[in-house]
Design a protein around this motif. Structure first.
Motif, PDB file in Angstrom:
ATOM      1  N   LEU A  44       0.843  -1.201   0.000  1.00  0.00           N
ATOM      2  CA  LEU A  44       0.000   0.000   0.000  1.00  0.00           C
ATOM      3  C   LEU A  44       0.876   1.247   0.000  1.00  0.00           C
ATOM      4  O   LEU A  44       1.869   1.313   0.712  1.00  0.00           O
ATOM      5  CB  LEU A  44      -0.899   0.023   1.243  1.00  0.00           C
ATOM      6  N   PRO A  45       0.525   2.257  -0.801  1.00  0.00           N
ATOM      7  CA  PRO A  45       1.318   3.483  -0.804  1.00  0.00           C
ATOM      8  C   PRO A  45       1.158   4.231   0.517  1.00  0.00           C
ATOM      9  O   PRO A  45       0.118   4.147   1.166  1.00  0.00           O
ATOM     10  CB  PRO A  45       0.728   4.291  -1.961  1.00  0.00           C
ATOM     11  N   GLY A  46       2.202   4.933   0.922  1.00  0.00           N
ATOM     12  CA  GLY A  46       2.124   5.728   2.135  1.00  0.00           C
ATOM     13  C   GLY A  46       3.263   5.510   3.101  1.00  0.00           C
ATOM     14  O   GLY A  46       3.271   6.073   4.178  1.00  0.00           O
ATOM     15  N   SER A  47       4.242   4.695   2.765  1.00  0.00           N
ATOM     16  CA  SER A  47       5.394   4.498   3.646  1.00  0.00           C
ATOM     17  C   SER A  47       6.254   5.748   3.658  1.00  0.00           C
ATOM     18  O   SER A  47       6.451   6.382   2.633  1.00  0.00           O
ATOM     19  CB  SER A  47       6.240   3.318   3.178  1.00  0.00           C
ATOM     20  N   LEU A  48       6.763   6.102   4.822  1.00  0.00           N
ATOM     21  CA  LEU A  48       7.571   7.302   4.970  1.00  0.00           C
ATOM     22  C   LEU A  48       8.984   6.937   5.392  1.00  0.00           C
ATOM     23  O   LEU A  48       9.195   6.030   6.184  1.00  0.00           O
ATOM     24  CB  LEU A  48       6.954   8.229   6.014  1.00  0.00           C
ATOM     25  N   SER A  49       9.942   7.676   4.864  1.00  0.00           N
ATOM     26  CA  SER A  49      11.339   7.482   5.262  1.00  0.00           C
ATOM     27  C   SER A  49      11.545   8.099   6.629  1.00  0.00           C
ATOM     28  O   SER A  49      10.828   9.020   6.998  1.00  0.00           O
ATOM     29  CB  SER A  49      12.257   8.159   4.249  1.00  0.00           C
ATOM     30  N   PRO A  50      12.438   7.692   7.419  1.00  0.00           N
ATOM     31  CA  PRO A  50      13.461   6.678   7.242  1.00  0.00           C
ATOM     32  C   PRO A  50      12.998   5.279   7.640  1.00  0.00           C
ATOM     33  O   PRO A  50      13.710   4.319   7.439  1.00  0.00           O
ATOM     34  CB  PRO A  50      14.574   7.157   8.169  1.00  0.00           C
ATOM     35  N   VAL A  51      11.819   5.138   8.220  1.00  0.00           N
ATOM     36  CA  VAL A  51      11.340   3.817   8.640  1.00  0.00           C
ATOM     37  C   VAL A  51      10.195   3.424   7.712  1.00  0.00           C
ATOM     38  O   VAL A  51       9.043   3.758   7.946  1.00  0.00           O
ATOM     39  CB  VAL A  51      10.855   3.832  10.114  1.00  0.00           C
ATOM     40  N   ASN A  52      10.506   2.701   6.663  1.00  0.00           N
ATOM     41  CA  ASN A  52       9.493   2.347   5.666  1.00  0.00           C
ATOM     42  C   ASN A  52       8.522   1.287   6.159  1.00  0.00           C
ATOM     43  O   ASN A  52       7.370   1.278   5.768  1.00  0.00           O
ATOM     44  CB  ASN A  52      10.160   1.884   4.384  1.00  0.00           C
ATOM     45  N   GLU A  53       8.966   0.376   6.991  1.00  0.00           N
ATOM     46  CA  GLU A  53       8.110  -0.708   7.469  1.00  0.00           C
ATOM     47  C   GLU A  53       7.893  -0.574   8.969  1.00  0.00           C
ATOM     48  O   GLU A  53       8.304  -1.420   9.757  1.00  0.00           O
ATOM     49  CB  GLU A  53       8.737  -2.050   7.121  1.00  0.00           C
ATOM     50  N   PHE A  54       7.187   0.465   9.387  1.00  0.00           N
ATOM     51  CA  PHE A  54       6.968   0.736  10.804  1.00  0.00           C
ATOM     52  C   PHE A  54       5.701   0.025  11.262  1.00  0.00           C
ATOM     53  O   PHE A  54       4.582   0.409  10.926  1.00  0.00           O
ATOM     54  CB  PHE A  54       6.845   2.238  11.050  1.00  0.00           C
ATOM     55  N   ASP A  55       5.854  -1.044  12.019  1.00  0.00           N
ATOM     56  CA  ASP A  55       4.747  -1.797  12.591  1.00  0.00           C
ATOM     57  C   ASP A  55       5.235  -2.445  13.883  1.00  0.00           C
ATOM     58  O   ASP A  55       5.495  -3.643  13.931  1.00  0.00           O
ATOM     59  CB  ASP A  55       4.259  -2.850  11.600  1.00  0.00           C
ATOM     60  N   PRO A  56       5.379  -1.662  14.963  1.00  0.00           N
ATOM     61  CA  PRO A  56       5.988  -2.192  16.180  1.00  0.00           C
ATOM     62  C   PRO A  56       5.167  -3.277  16.869  1.00  0.00           C
ATOM     63  O   PRO A  56       5.722  -4.109  17.572  1.00  0.00           O
ATOM     64  CB  PRO A  56       6.145  -0.972  17.076  1.00  0.00           C
ATOM     65  N   LEU A  57       3.849  -3.299  16.679  1.00  0.00           N
ATOM     66  CA  LEU A  57       3.023  -4.313  17.339  1.00  0.00           C
ATOM     67  C   LEU A  57       2.695  -5.502  16.444  1.00  0.00           C
ATOM     68  O   LEU A  57       2.034  -6.440  16.874  1.00  0.00           O
ATOM     69  CB  LEU A  57       1.734  -3.674  17.861  1.00  0.00           C
ATOM     70  N   GLY A  58       3.131  -5.481  15.198  1.00  0.00           N
ATOM     71  CA  GLY A  58       2.967  -6.620  14.305  1.00  0.00           C
ATOM     72  C   GLY A  58       1.571  -6.796  13.734  1.00  0.00           C
ATOM     73  O   GLY A  58       1.191  -7.907  13.378  1.00  0.00           O
ATOM     74  N   PHE A  59       0.776  -5.739  13.638  1.00  0.00           N
ATOM     75  CA  PHE A  59      -0.576  -5.857  13.083  1.00  0.00           C
ATOM     76  C   PHE A  59      -0.558  -6.214  11.601  1.00  0.00           C
ATOM     77  O   PHE A  59      -1.429  -6.940  11.132  1.00  0.00           O
ATOM     78  CB  PHE A  59      -1.356  -4.552  13.265  1.00  0.00           C
ATOM     79  N   ALA A  60       0.396  -5.711  10.849  1.00  0.00           N
ATOM     80  CA  ALA A  60       0.429  -5.941   9.406  1.00  0.00           C
ATOM     81  C   ALA A  60       0.799  -7.378   9.058  1.00  0.00           C
ATOM     82  O   ALA A  60       0.424  -7.873   8.001  1.00  0.00           O
ATOM     83  CB  ALA A  60       1.418  -4.992   8.739  1.00  0.00           C
ATOM     84  N   GLY A  61       1.484  -8.059   9.929  1.00  0.00           N
ATOM     85  CA  GLY A  61       1.902  -9.423   9.639  1.00  0.00           C
ATOM     86  C   GLY A  61       0.760 -10.418   9.614  1.00  0.00           C
ATOM     87  O   GLY A  61       0.806 -11.408   8.891  1.00  0.00           O
ATOM     88  N   GLU A  62      -0.283 -10.164  10.360  1.00  0.00           N
ATOM     89  CA  GLU A  62      -1.402 -11.108  10.465  1.00  0.00           C
ATOM     90  C   GLU A  62      -2.650 -10.640   9.733  1.00  0.00           C
ATOM     91  O   GLU A  62      -3.671 -11.318   9.762  1.00  0.00           O
ATOM     92  CB  GLU A  62      -1.738 -11.328  11.936  1.00  0.00           C
ATOM     93  N   ALA A  63      -2.614  -9.501   9.075  1.00  0.00           N
ATOM     94  CA  ALA A  63      -3.801  -8.928   8.445  1.00  0.00           C
ATOM     95  C   ALA A  63      -3.895  -9.318   6.979  1.00  0.00           C
ATOM     96  O   ALA A  63      -2.892  -9.394   6.280  1.00  0.00           O
ATOM     97  CB  ALA A  63      -3.768  -7.414   8.561  1.00  0.00           C
ATOM     98  N   ASP A  64      -5.134  -9.570   6.529  1.00  0.00           N
ATOM     99  CA  ASP A  64      -5.345  -9.781   5.107  1.00  0.00           C
ATOM    100  C   ASP A  64      -5.496  -8.421   4.423  1.00  0.00           C
ATOM    101  O   ASP A  64      -5.382  -7.376   5.065  1.00  0.00           O
ATOM    102  CB  ASP A  64      -6.565 -10.663   4.854  1.00  0.00           C
ATOM    103  N   LEU A  65      -5.731  -8.414   3.122  1.00  0.00           N
ATOM    104  CA  LEU A  65      -5.748  -7.164   2.366  1.00  0.00           C
ATOM    105  C   LEU A  65      -6.864  -6.233   2.835  1.00  0.00           C
ATOM    106  O   LEU A  65      -6.639  -5.039   3.043  1.00  0.00           O
ATOM    107  CB  LEU A  65      -5.893  -7.441   0.869  1.00  0.00           C
TER     108      LEU A  65
END
Length: 86
Positions: A44-65
Protein backbone atom coordinates in the motif's frame (compact mmCIF):
# COMPACT_ATOMS: atom_id res chain seq x y z
CA UNK A 1 19.95 53.32 4.42
CA UNK A 2 18.41 53.68 0.94
CA UNK A 3 20.44 50.71 -0.22
CA UNK A 4 19.05 48.51 2.57
CA UNK A 5 15.47 49.56 1.81
CA UNK A 6 16.00 48.92 -1.91
CA UNK A 7 17.51 45.49 -1.23
CA UNK A 8 14.64 44.49 1.08
CA UNK A 9 12.09 45.72 -1.45
CA UNK A 10 13.71 43.66 -4.21
CA UNK A 11 13.53 40.53 -2.07
CA UNK A 12 9.87 41.15 -1.27
CA UNK A 13 8.94 41.77 -4.88
CA UNK A 14 10.74 38.67 -6.12
CA UNK A 15 8.51 36.51 -3.94
CA UNK A 16 5.55 37.41 -6.18
CA UNK A 17 7.34 36.98 -9.51
CA UNK A 18 6.29 33.98 -11.61
CA UNK A 19 8.55 30.99 -11.31
CA UNK A 20 10.60 30.00 -14.33
CA UNK A 21 10.99 26.42 -13.11
CA UNK A 22 9.01 23.64 -14.71
CA UNK A 23 7.37 21.69 -11.90
CA UNK A 24 7.05 17.97 -12.08
CA UNK A 25 3.84 16.33 -10.96
CA UNK A 26 4.22 14.38 -7.72
CA UNK A 27 0.82 12.72 -7.76
CA UNK A 28 0.47 9.59 -5.69
CA UNK A 29 0.49 6.47 -7.82
CA UNK A 30 -2.46 4.98 -5.92
CA UNK A 31 -4.64 4.73 -9.02
CA UNK A 32 -2.42 2.12 -10.66
CA UNK A 33 -1.70 0.27 -7.40
CA UNK A 34 -1.99 -3.52 -7.34
CA UNK A 35 -1.66 -5.60 -4.16
CA UNK A 36 1.63 -7.42 -3.66
CA UNK A 37 1.40 -10.18 -1.07
CA UNK A 38 5.18 -10.38 -0.66
CA UNK A 39 5.54 -6.65 0.18
CA UNK A 40 5.01 -5.04 3.58
CA UNK A 41 1.33 -4.09 4.08
CA UNK A 42 0.55 -5.49 0.61
CA UNK A 43 2.56 -2.66 -0.92
CA UNK A 44 0.00 0.00 0.00
CA UNK A 45 1.32 3.48 -0.80
CA UNK A 46 2.12 5.73 2.13
CA UNK A 47 5.39 4.50 3.65
CA UNK A 48 7.57 7.30 4.97
CA UNK A 49 11.34 7.48 5.26
CA UNK A 50 13.46 6.68 7.24
CA UNK A 51 11.34 3.82 8.64
CA UNK A 52 9.49 2.35 5.67
CA UNK A 53 8.11 -0.71 7.47
CA UNK A 54 6.97 0.74 10.80
CA UNK A 55 4.75 -1.80 12.59
CA UNK A 56 5.99 -2.19 16.18
CA UNK A 57 3.02 -4.31 17.34
CA UNK A 58 2.97 -6.62 14.30
CA UNK A 59 -0.58 -5.86 13.08
CA UNK A 60 0.43 -5.94 9.41
CA UNK A 61 1.90 -9.42 9.64
CA UNK A 62 -1.40 -11.11 10.47
CA UNK A 63 -3.80 -8.93 8.44
CA UNK A 64 -5.34 -9.78 5.11
CA UNK A 65 -5.75 -7.16 2.37
CA UNK A 66 -9.18 -5.88 3.44
CA UNK A 67 -8.14 -5.63 7.09
CA UNK A 68 -4.98 -3.76 6.07
CA UNK A 69 -7.06 -1.28 4.06
CA UNK A 70 -9.34 -0.82 7.07
CA UNK A 71 -6.33 -0.16 9.32
CA UNK A 72 -4.97 2.41 6.85
CA UNK A 73 -8.35 4.16 6.59
CA UNK A 74 -8.75 4.25 10.38
CA UNK A 75 -5.22 5.62 10.79
CA UNK A 76 -5.95 8.44 8.34
CA UNK A 77 -9.29 9.24 9.98
CA UNK A 78 -7.85 9.31 13.51
CA UNK A 79 -4.93 11.44 12.36
CA UNK A 80 -7.31 14.01 10.86
CA UNK A 81 -9.39 14.10 14.05
CA UNK A 82 -6.22 14.59 16.09
CA UNK A 83 -5.14 17.50 13.87
CA UNK A 84 -8.55 19.14 14.31
CA UNK A 85 -8.38 18.70 18.07
CA UNK A 86 -4.94 20.30 18.35
Amino acid sequence: MKLIIAALSAVGVSAFAPSSKVTKSTALDAVNWTPDESAFAYGLPGSLSPVNEFDPLGFAGEADLNTMKKYREAETMHGRVAMLAA
